[in-house]
Write an enzyme that holds these catalytic residues in place. Structure first.
Site, PDB file in Angstrom:
ATOM      1  N   GLY A  16       0.771  -1.240   0.000  1.00  0.00           N
ATOM      2  CA  GLY A  16       0.000   0.000   0.000  1.00  0.00           C
ATOM      3  C   GLY A  16       0.802   1.289   0.000  1.00  0.00           C
ATOM      4  N   ILE A  17       0.376   2.185   0.870  1.00  0.00           N
ATOM      5  CA  ILE A  17       0.922   3.547   0.926  1.00  0.00           C
ATOM      6  C   ILE A  17       2.405   3.524   1.336  1.00  0.00           C
ATOM      7  CG2 ILE A  17       0.690   5.742   2.179  1.00  0.00           C
ATOM      8  CD1 ILE A  17      -2.358   4.833   2.561  1.00  0.00           C
ATOM      9  N   GLY A  18       2.723   2.668   2.316  1.00  0.00           N
ATOM     10  CA  GLY A  18       4.102   2.590   2.818  1.00  0.00           C
ATOM     11  C   GLY A  18       5.073   2.139   1.747  1.00  0.00           C
ATOM     12  N   SER A 141      -5.477   9.348  10.246  1.00  0.00           N
ATOM     13  CA  SER A 141      -6.596   9.227   9.309  1.00  0.00           C
ATOM     14  C   SER A 141      -7.709  10.200   9.688  1.00  0.00           C
ATOM     15  CB  SER A 141      -7.152   7.795   9.373  1.00  0.00           C
ATOM     16  OG  SER A 141      -8.370   7.711   8.662  1.00  0.00           O
ATOM     17  N   TYR A 166     -10.725   1.595  15.421  1.00  0.00           N
ATOM     18  CA  TYR A 166      -9.810   2.163  14.414  1.00  0.00           C
ATOM     19  C   TYR A 166      -9.741   3.685  14.581  1.00  0.00           C
ATOM     20  CZ  TYR A 166      -7.694   3.320   9.915  1.00  0.00           C
ATOM     21  OH  TYR A 166      -6.853   3.810   8.940  1.00  0.00           O
TER      22      TYR A 166
END
Ligand SMILES: NC(=O)c1ccc[n+]([C@@H]2O[C@H](COP(=O)([O-])OP(=O)(O)OC[C@H]3O[C@@H](n4cnc5c(N)ncnc54)[C@H](OP(=O)(O)O)[C@@H]3O)[C@@H](O)[C@H]2O)c1
Length: 291
Positions: A16-18, A141, A166
């Protein structure tokens, strides 16, 4: 900040983003150290990062953020092998639909998304101070707006909701950022956090399959999701800026709960108790409600 030859640690770089942030930051000739829980998957991703960036100074090290022992082993090994840390990106994160627990018996989302990075960062603080000017980036987030901190039941033992759990963990990322930014103000270390956008990654693997195409329509690509991380990591425009929450490369005001200084201090104390880190007191009135 120029990242040429600088030591950079990025968690959650196996997907993903990482992963996209790691590729981009490797392109800047940095020395990348990637704590990963799955070494086999890590090896595959390392090959991709090296191939796409042309930078071979990429090191994998075992670290499971769901285990305090594993985090301690990683920090010990990092200190043995490397000197100084210039950029730490706490990106790894999970969304657990069913309640589960870490190896230490802590609710998984609170453990991996908040307590893990809290412990990792604290254990690496001497290296980070030694690397100053240095930067810490925490991936939070917009989901932090879903909820407040439930200090009576932070692990959802009485009642578990994946949204609340979350959201609370991402709120904790901002409170942690602001508290740490204040602590490190005189040390040449900046601490900021960010929201990457709604991004098509493995984070949503466990949602109902029929929802994925609907979600997918609105989602950013992981490369787009990594843009604000790369901006905070390398832009001279944020030199000296600390304690901020960023969305689309711009500072944004987080929720009122994220600006609650007493909650930030309470969370710091609670996190010290959970992880065994020695408490460092901070006078609440020293906070600037900088957003
Ligand atoms: N995607 C979005 O829309 C969105 C929106 C807002 C914020 N975020 C945040 O962005 C960050 C990155 O998430 P992503 O969307 O890129 O999700 P992802 O594709 O699922 O990536 C999560 C990364 O975290 C790692 N990870 C999970 N548990 C771990 C553990 N116990 N120890 C070590 N590493 C662990 C994963 O490793 P494995 O490869 O081994 O699974 C993976 O590399 C998270 O903090 C997330 O909360 C995402």
């Amino acid at each position: 900040m120029k990242l040429d030859g600088k030591n950079v640690v990025i968690t959650g770089a196996t997907s993903g983003i990482g992963k996209e942030a790691a590729i981009e930051i490797a392109r800047m000739n940095s020395c990348l150290v990637l704590p990963v829980r799955n070494m086999e998957k890590g090896e595959q991703v390392k090959k991709q990062i090296v191939a796409e960036s042309g930078n071979s100074t990429v090191y994998l090290m075992k670290c499971d953020l769901a285990s305090f022992d594993s985090i301690r082993d990683f920090a010990r090994e990092y200190k043995r092998r490397f000197s100084g840390l210039h950029l730490l990106i706490n990106n790894a994160g999970i969304w657990e639909y069913k309640r589960s627990e870490t190896r230490d018996g802590i609710e998984m989302t609170f453990g991996v998304n908040h307590l893990g990075p809290f412990l990792l960062t604290n254990l690496l603080l001497d290296e980070i101070r030694g690397g100053a000017p240095a930067r810490i980036i925490n991936v939070s987030s917009e989901a932090h707006r879903y909820t407040g901190m439930n200090f009576d039941d932070p692990e959802g033992r009485k009642r578990y909701s994946s949204f609340k759990s979350y959201g609370q963990s991402k709120l904790a990322n901002i409170l942690f950022t602001r508290h740490l930014a204040q602590m490190l103000r005189e040390d040449g270390v900046t601490v900021n956090c960010m929201h990457p956008g709604f991004v098509a990654t493995n984070l949503f693997d466990k949602i109902a399959p029929f929802l994925r195409p609907v979600f997918g329509f609105f989602m950013k690509t992981p490369i787009q999701g990594a843009e604000t991380i790369v901006f905070l990591a390398s832009s001279p425009g944020v030199d000296g800026s600390t304690g901020g929450y960023y969305v689309n490369r711009k500072k944004k005001r987080p929720s009122g709960a994220a600006l609650d200084n007493e909650a930030a201090e309470k969370l710091w104390r609670l996190s010290c108790q959970y992880t065994g880190i020695e408490e460092t007191s901070l006078i609440t009135s020293q906070f600037t409600n900088q957003v």
